[in-house]
Design an enzyme around this catalytic site. Structure first.
Site, mmCIF file in Angstrom:
data_model
loop_
_atom_site.group_PDB
_atom_site.id
_atom_site.type_symbol
_atom_site.label_atom_id
_atom_site.label_comp_id
_atom_site.label_asym_id
_atom_site.label_seq_id
_atom_site.Cartn_x
_atom_site.Cartn_y
_atom_site.Cartn_z
ATOM 1 N NE ARG A 28 3.846 8.158 11.844
ATOM 2 C CZ ARG A 28 4.671 8.035 10.809
ATOM 3 N NH1 ARG A 28 4.225 7.545 9.667
ATOM 4 N NH2 ARG A 28 5.946 8.387 10.887
ATOM 5 C CE1 TYR A 47 -8.429 -9.381 -18.142
ATOM 6 C CE2 TYR A 47 -6.398 -8.318 -17.459
ATOM 7 C CZ TYR A 47 -7.136 -9.464 -17.679
ATOM 8 O OH TYR A 47 -6.576 -10.692 -17.433
ATOM 9 C CG MET A 100 -0.507 -9.565 -11.976
ATOM 10 S SD MET A 100 -1.066 -11.182 -11.384
ATOM 11 C CE MET A 100 -2.649 -10.745 -10.666
ATOM 12 C CE LYS A 154 10.522 5.385 6.687
ATOM 13 N NZ LYS A 154 9.553 5.990 7.607
#
Length: 351
Positions: A135, A251, A299, A42
């Site tokens: 679940r 940053y 990013m 998956k």
């Protein structure tokens, strides 16, 4: 203007070790004993590429593949050989029925509603039991009240919630699953994921369903020696610069130079799945030389200290240290997040 398509090489790529992938499947197959071993593919085979993973594992002898939904099933159907089975773990919604009835794949029925929906088709299915994870899955009380003779059930399965830990829940789920099997039977039974395989023979039943450990994950100590790293993120250097004492990087100035030294700026960042948790903790490698991440991961860019490899320059490649347990400790992220989060900007190549 020319109509010729110009190839633009990626600035970051994933080196995927096909031999390690197959070796991991074989190790898990050995640990599964008499049970047959499938593969959870998956999420595009945890980000590696489902079609390529299926091709390699089929060649090794894998005959059961597990996907999340019908889109994933459709992606691999043309790649499977005769005798290979696909199970769709999220079941079958009303919107899935038209495609599912003509598909090679079979749904894992997760609710009484799905059972009623599917039983009229007469087609094979699997059945998920809720043994305590809460679940997906049919509750044991509902199992006891239903006549299952009208369904062509291949695998009756459940899913372990805490197999990566030594906790009472594992035995509780095993006992719950065992008790349900007296009321509903299929051709086969299955309980173990990767970590569950390491819990021992009692958890193996007829077939096992490893996922993360195929791709290098090691959730339990018993897996550490057998499981090999499969995924190696690589990226190019965009620029090299010299820091002076007191210079700040990135940053919010999360790194300040305490000495003069060179750094490299890499063409990779959290948009590629190399997340902020690696800020000031991650490592890149040039051979065996460690190149620490400096400051905050942004990013599209990462700064690394190249003091130990000062000959590096623009367009040179470096490799992220991405052994999953190690990277998990560095970043605070789970091994699952680390591998499935690797983004689409990487080119992928198998060795």
């Amino acid at each position: 203007m020319s109509d010729k398509v110009i190839d633009i090489p990626a600035t970051a790529r994933l080196r995927l070790d096909g031999e390690a992938l197959v070796a991991n499947w074989r190790a898990l197959d050995d640990m599964s004993g008499a049970a047959s071993t499938g593969a959870a593919i998956k999420a595009n085979a945890y980000g590696l590429g489902a079609v390529e993973v299926v091709r390699r594992l089929q060649s090794a002898g894998c005959r059961d593949f597990y996907v999340a939904n019908w889109q994933e099933a459709r992606e691999i159907e043309a790649s499977v050989e005769e005798g290979t089975r696909i199970s769709v773990l999220n079941g079958v919604r009303p919107d899935d029925m038209q495609y599912a009835m003509g598909s090679l794949a079979k749904p894992v029925l997760n609710s009484v509603e799905q059972v009623y929906r599917w039983q009229e088709t007469g087609l094979p299915c699997d059945l998920m039991i809720n043994s305590g994870m809460n679940r997906l899955g049919i509750n044991p009380a509902d199992i006891e009240q239903y006549d299952w003779n009208g369904l062509d059930i291949d695998i009756v399965m459940s899913h372990l919630a805490s197999a990566d830990e030594d906790v009472p829940q594992n035995a509780d789920q095993l006992n719950q699953f065992d008790s349900v099997l007296q009321y509903v039977s299929g051709k086969r039974a299955s309980l173990s994921n990767s970590a569950g395989i390491a819990l021992g023979q009692a958890y193996h039943f007829d077939c096992t369903r490893p996922g993360l450990s195929l791709y290098g994950g090691k959730q339990r100590p018993e897996l550490s020696a057998a499981i090999k790293q499969v995924v190696f993120p690589e990226t190019q250097i965009l620029q090299v610069r010299e820091l002076q004492v007191g210079d700040k990087v990135g940053y919010n100035a999360k790194y300040t130079a305490e000495r003069d030294h060179p750094i490299a700026i890499l063409a990779m960042g959290y948009a590629d799945g190399y997340l902020r948790g690696f800020s000031n903790t991650g490592l890149f490698l040039r051979g065996q030389t460690k190149l620490p991440v400096l400051g905050r991961v942004s990013m599209d860019l990462i700064a690394i200290d190249i003091s130990g490899a000062s000959d590096l320059g623009e367009s040179d490649w470096v490799t992220a240290q991405y052994d999953l347990p190690t990277a998990s400790r560095q970043s605070g992220l789970s091994q699952y997040e680390l591998i499935t989060g690797l983004g689409n900007r990487y080119s992928r190549y198998w060795v």
